[in-house]
Motif scaffolding. Sequence first.
Motif, PDB file in Angstrom:
ATOM      1  N   GLY A 384     -31.775 -29.597  13.290  1.00 48.35           N
ATOM      2  CA  GLY A 384     -30.594 -30.194  12.663  1.00 48.35           C
ATOM      3  C   GLY A 384     -29.759 -31.000  13.642  1.00 48.35           C
ATOM      4  O   GLY A 384     -29.567 -30.591  14.790  1.00 48.35           O
ATOM      5  N   ARG A 385     -29.265 -32.137  13.188  1.00 48.12           N
ATOM      6  CA  ARG A 385     -28.410 -33.003  14.009  1.00 48.12           C
ATOM      7  C   ARG A 385     -26.966 -32.880  13.535  1.00 48.12           C
ATOM      8  O   ARG A 385     -26.675 -33.001  12.339  1.00 48.12           O
ATOM      9  CB  ARG A 385     -28.870 -34.458  13.915  1.00 48.12           C
ATOM     10  CG  ARG A 385     -30.288 -34.697  14.439  1.00 48.12           C
ATOM     11  CD  ARG A 385     -30.639 -36.182  14.406  1.00 48.12           C
ATOM     12  NE  ARG A 385     -30.551 -36.718  13.053  1.00 48.12           N
ATOM     13  CZ  ARG A 385     -31.548 -36.655  12.163  1.00 48.12           C
ATOM     14  NH1 ARG A 385     -32.687 -36.050  12.468  1.00 48.12           N
ATOM     15  NH2 ARG A 385     -31.398 -37.181  10.963  1.00 48.12           N
ATOM     16  N   ARG A 386     -26.077 -32.653  14.475  1.00 47.30           N
ATOM     17  CA  ARG A 386     -24.678 -32.440  14.140  1.00 47.30           C
ATOM     18  C   ARG A 386     -24.117 -33.607  13.323  1.00 47.30           C
ATOM     19  O   ARG A 386     -24.293 -34.769  13.664  1.00 47.30           O
ATOM     20  CB  ARG A 386     -23.853 -32.264  15.416  1.00 47.30           C
ATOM     21  CG  ARG A 386     -22.403 -31.924  15.136  1.00 47.30           C
ATOM     22  CD  ARG A 386     -21.626 -31.763  16.416  1.00 47.30           C
ATOM     23  NE  ARG A 386     -20.233 -31.445  16.133  1.00 47.30           N
ATOM     24  CZ  ARG A 386     -19.271 -31.432  17.031  1.00 47.30           C
ATOM     25  NH1 ARG A 386     -19.562 -31.709  18.295  1.00 47.30           N
ATOM     26  NH2 ARG A 386     -18.035 -31.138  16.699  1.00 47.30           N
ATOM     27  N   GLY A 387     -23.451 -33.264  12.217  1.00 45.38           N
ATOM     28  CA  GLY A 387     -22.794 -34.259  11.388  1.00 45.38           C
ATOM     29  C   GLY A 387     -23.603 -34.729  10.197  1.00 45.38           C
ATOM     30  O   GLY A 387     -23.067 -35.385   9.303  1.00 45.38           O
ATOM     31  N   GLU A 388     -24.904 -34.383  10.150  1.00 51.44           N
ATOM     32  CA  GLU A 388     -25.726 -34.802   9.009  1.00 51.44           C
ATOM     33  C   GLU A 388     -25.638 -33.772   7.892  1.00 51.44           C
ATOM     34  O   GLU A 388     -25.352 -32.594   8.122  1.00 51.44           O
ATOM     35  CB  GLU A 388     -27.181 -34.985   9.425  1.00 51.44           C
ATOM     36  CG  GLU A 388     -27.892 -33.680   9.754  1.00 51.44           C
ATOM     37  CD  GLU A 388     -29.390 -33.850   9.937  1.00 51.44           C
ATOM     38  OE1 GLU A 388     -29.957 -34.794   9.351  1.00 51.44           O
ATOM     39  OE2 GLU A 388     -29.989 -33.023  10.647  1.00 51.44           O
TER      40      GLU A 388
END
Length: 408
Positions: A384-388
């Motif tokens: 997971g990528r922060r903010g998505e």
Amino acid sequence: GCRLNAFEAEVMRGHAAAAGLERMVLINTCAVTAEATRQARQAIRKARRENPEARIVVTGCAAQIDPQAFASMPEVDGILGNEEKLKSETFARLAEGSLPRLAVGDIMTAKKAIPQAVDRLDGHTRGFLQIQQGCDHRCTFCIIPYGRGNNRSLAAGDVVAQARRMVEAGIKEIVLTGVDIGGYGGDLPQCPGLGQLARRLLREIAELPRLRLSSIDPGEVDDELWRLIADEPRLMPHFHLSLQSGDDMILKRKKRRHTRADAIAFCARARDLRPEIAFGADLIAGFPTESEAMFENSLRLIEDCGLVFLHVFPYSPRAGTPAARMPQLPGDLRKTRAGRLRAEGAAALAAFLSAQEGRRLRVLVELGGRGHAENFADVDVEGGRRGEIAAIRVASVNQSRLIGRRIP
């Protein structure tokens, strides 16, 4: 402290930076329990040991309610009231050395909420947005109105403008917060309610993907908010309810505004409208005069309402409140009952999380690839990528978190 404290901490951080303040430790206290106040004093002493040359300034609810207690601490260089801490001129005067050591006004004379410009909270992907201050109710156990004053709502236009700044800064979920958000608008012209405010936010900021509410009294949900629950998917299917007890006599002695049946009916109606909805709640164990049968009504409320995210507190007498003058239960009994509530809540959460396995969820990824689904379940998103906002399928459960794998 609470989400409102988190929002205000960021406001103060901005004011301090703008004033050029350096080597200052600012401690934003909580007063909801005696333990919270004790921990604040402990944090002050620790801050002095670790920062012997820094200026230590204390603010927040505990400092507002009993400023002299903090003024008597040799570690403390200044005390700010809850109104003073939100004003830029307070920090300008701190920087120039013209502010008195004790700068705490009478919070009960405050008439207006002060709009604040905050783009995001440090370390957070979600944005907490203050919509009101204070509380007009006087629950017998609660000291917070004496730290926050009476209900003061921000104008809807100011709330929308602040929300737009947050979205432009990249925030994808806004959490409406305050002391009593269900009381929003009661002091404004034409008395717009919380539902009307939420509807306007979602209508005027079409690019906001997710709107969530912080703690709310089930008796304060208005008709427009019910319509939003039914027809607005951007309003997250998660309510944290200020229930406090599951027994009608204890609710009456607490001077609450709902009954046990009201709480159960609220959850049933909301679940009928949004079957995927999840509920959290605040519960207090060991209130004065609480019998075993009364306590068991609270215990059963977890199943009767389908509560899964619990905040449980052993009752803490607060000087100046009516409940502090009632016949008290032994402290060990309060703690035992709180432990029983927590154990029941943990079992309910485990069952809820197990039921999520195999489901498709959308998760706002925060720090470390971890985030929250629409129903507030805590999820680890692989890669997971922060903010998505990631679409995932729940693969497994790890203690109190879900493990999610991306899907197209």
